[in-house]
Design an enzyme around this catalytic site. Structure first.
Site, PDB file in Angstrom:
ATOM      1  N   ASP B  11       1.135  -1.506   0.078  1.00  0.00           N
ATOM      2  CA  ASP B  11      -0.118  -0.114  -0.298  1.00  0.00           C
ATOM      3  C   ASP B  11       0.953   1.261  -0.063  1.00  0.00           C
ATOM      4  OD1 ASP B  11      -2.053  -1.383  -0.399  1.00  0.00           O
ATOM      5  OD2 ASP B  11      -2.631  -0.925   2.334  1.00  0.00           O
ATOM      6  N   ASP B 130     -14.417  -5.386  -3.501  1.00  0.00           N
ATOM      7  CA  ASP B 130     -14.459  -5.020  -2.021  1.00  0.00           C
ATOM      8  C   ASP B 130     -15.721  -5.439  -1.659  1.00  0.00           C
ATOM      9  OD1 ASP B 130     -11.950  -4.133  -1.871  1.00  0.00           O
ATOM     10  OD2 ASP B 130     -12.449  -1.599  -1.551  1.00  0.00           O
TER      11      ASP B 130
END
Lengths: 206, 258
Positions: B11, B130
């Site tokens: 990330d 998601d």
């Protein structure tokens, strides 16, 4: 990683407008090869070595004919220049593919590319192992059960020229090799040190 | 034998790795190219670089990082975050990514999947989903698609959306359980299995990795083709090799040694 030899001879990566050739070029750059990406038939025909990459649909290879590149690649191959087909580029070395039956391949290797049996998911994506036959120049010093990265929906048959096979629902050709003609179904440029070793072997072919 | 992939996710915020492995031997533990190569050297089968920066004036930073990373990373390299249209994807590929991951933009306009696939091939298009468990009856499968980093519900059924994305030309599904993300309590095997059995393209499970057993479970029970983790070493594993050795001992096929 391996220390690359300096390679003066030009390697051309044939650009027929399909997909992303950056990764292949970067791997040769990393090895210190003198590599160019081109769509000019003249440059292909007169190159020291030829790389025919390819991703996507077999029909994309139709552009080879339209761009005058099919004849240029074959001319180089006939002159004894080392030719490496990667993924779709390898499948093109066979007679054709069920993915685009109207399009003929180079026919250098016998047989057609077919889809995987219904017993396995398709596409075949990920790291799979090779069963390496002895005596391959492209696979010199490659460990017999090395893992390489595949991503494809069609597969070439196992033939006399198969230098390594892989099993996914059925055995298929992962590497073919006959004199100056080489093909790999997987992506050596994405297969870590094992793949770089093969590309280095290709660079160092006489 | 086709192996199960272990994917390391970095990330990145403002060009720096903010979550992921902290390697002691790195000159700069927050430098994405160094982290990516260190993971690959350690045995990661693939690298995902996720730009979580909320601003859009960050694109050039991302492209520079992608370009520097791709120069010496010879395993599959996926870049996600901030890709809204075909031209964004093209820039990321030009910089050296092998695949792009799209999430919100694909939900907003599913034809984007096919557009990118037509130009760069399906193998280069990862659709990130998601999903969150919702109360019974609101969506058929019980899992709803969320966007904007998992904050905004869409009313869409995650299973249905995965099927649609595959039909549109996606090459892989990166399926994150929002319920498990960050909990270290294990992948959502039920969600993963539901999607993996419904599509023929590979499904990458994400969210909840906390122990080697969690990986074993998601491969065996969840039928995942690959599993992704960001903070993979924060639970006492020495390196990816150790995780792979444990998987191997449990008869899960992995690329090891590599």
């Amino acid at each position: 990683m391996m220390a690359p030899n300096m390679i003066a001879e030009t390697i051309v990566i044939v650009d027929y407008g399909a997909g992303n050739l950056n990764s292949v070029k970067k791997a040769f750059d990393y090895l210190g090869a003198n590599v160019v990406v081109t769509s000019e038939p003249e440059k292909v025909a007169t190159a020291g070595k030829i790389v025919l990459p390819g991703v996507g649909h077999f029909s994309a290879l139709g552009a080879l004919v339209n761009m005058g590149l099919r004849e240029a690649v074959l001319q180089g191959a006939r002159a004894g220049k080392p030719l490496l087909g990667i993924c779709l580029g390898m499948q093109w070395l066979f007679e054709g593919s069920d993915e685009a039956p109207e399009l003929s391949g180079a026919g250098i290797f016998a047989g057609r590319c077919r889809s995987f049996p219904s017993s396995v998911k398709s596409p075949h994506v990920g790291w799979n192992s090779l069963a390496v036959k002895e005596g391959s120049r492209l696979l010199r010093d490659v460990a017999p059960e090395s893992f390489v990265y595949f991503t494809h929906s069609f597969r070439a048959p196992v033939v006399a020229a198969t230098a390594a096979s892989t099993e996914y629902g059925t055995p298929f050709s992962a590497v073919v090799e006959k004199e100056n003609i080489f093909g790999v179904q997987f992506h050596p440029e994405k297969s870590w040190n094992v793949g770089l070793l093969m590309l280095k072997n290709f660079c160092e072919l006489d | 034998m086709l192996t199960k992939r272990i994917i390391a996710c970095l990330d990145m915020d403002g060009g720096r790795v903010v979550k992921g492995v902290q390697f002691v031997n790195l000159r700069d533990a927050g430098d994405p190219p160094e982290c990516a190569v260190a993971h690959a050297r350690d045995g990661a089968d693939e690298i995902v670089l996720l730009d979580i920066t909320a601003t859009s004036d960050n694109r050039q930073t991302v492209l520079d990082v992608v370009s520097r990373t791709a120069r010496s990373l010879f395993v599959p390299f996926t870049v996600g975050g901030g890709i809204r249209e075909l031209s964004d994807a093209a820039e990321v590929f030009d910089a050296g990514a092998d695949k792009i991951a799209i999430n919100s933009a694909a939900v907003k306009d599913p034809t984007l999947i096919g557009e990118i696939a037509a130009r760069f091939g399906s193998q280069a298009v990862v659709v990130a989903i998601d999903a969150r468990r919702v109360k019974e009856g609101s969506v058929k499968s019980g899992f709803e698609v969320f966007v904007a980093g998992g904050r905004t519900p869409t009313g869409r059924d995650a299973l249905q959306w995965a099927r649609e994305a595959a039909a549109c030309g996606a090459g892989e599904i990166l399926l994150t359980s929002m319920d498990r993300d960050g909990t270290k309590s294990g992948f959502d095997c039920e969600l993963t299995k539901l999607v993996a059995e419904a599509v023929s393209i590979p499904v990458i499970a994400s969210g909840g990795a906390g122990s080697p057993q969690h990986f074993i479970d998601v491969f065996r029970e969840g039928h995942a083709d690959a599993a992704l983790a960001a903070s993979i070493f924060h639970f006492g594993l020495e390196d990816i090799g150790q995780l792979k050795r444990e998987l191997q001992a449990a008869n899960v096929p992995v690329r090891w040694p590599c």
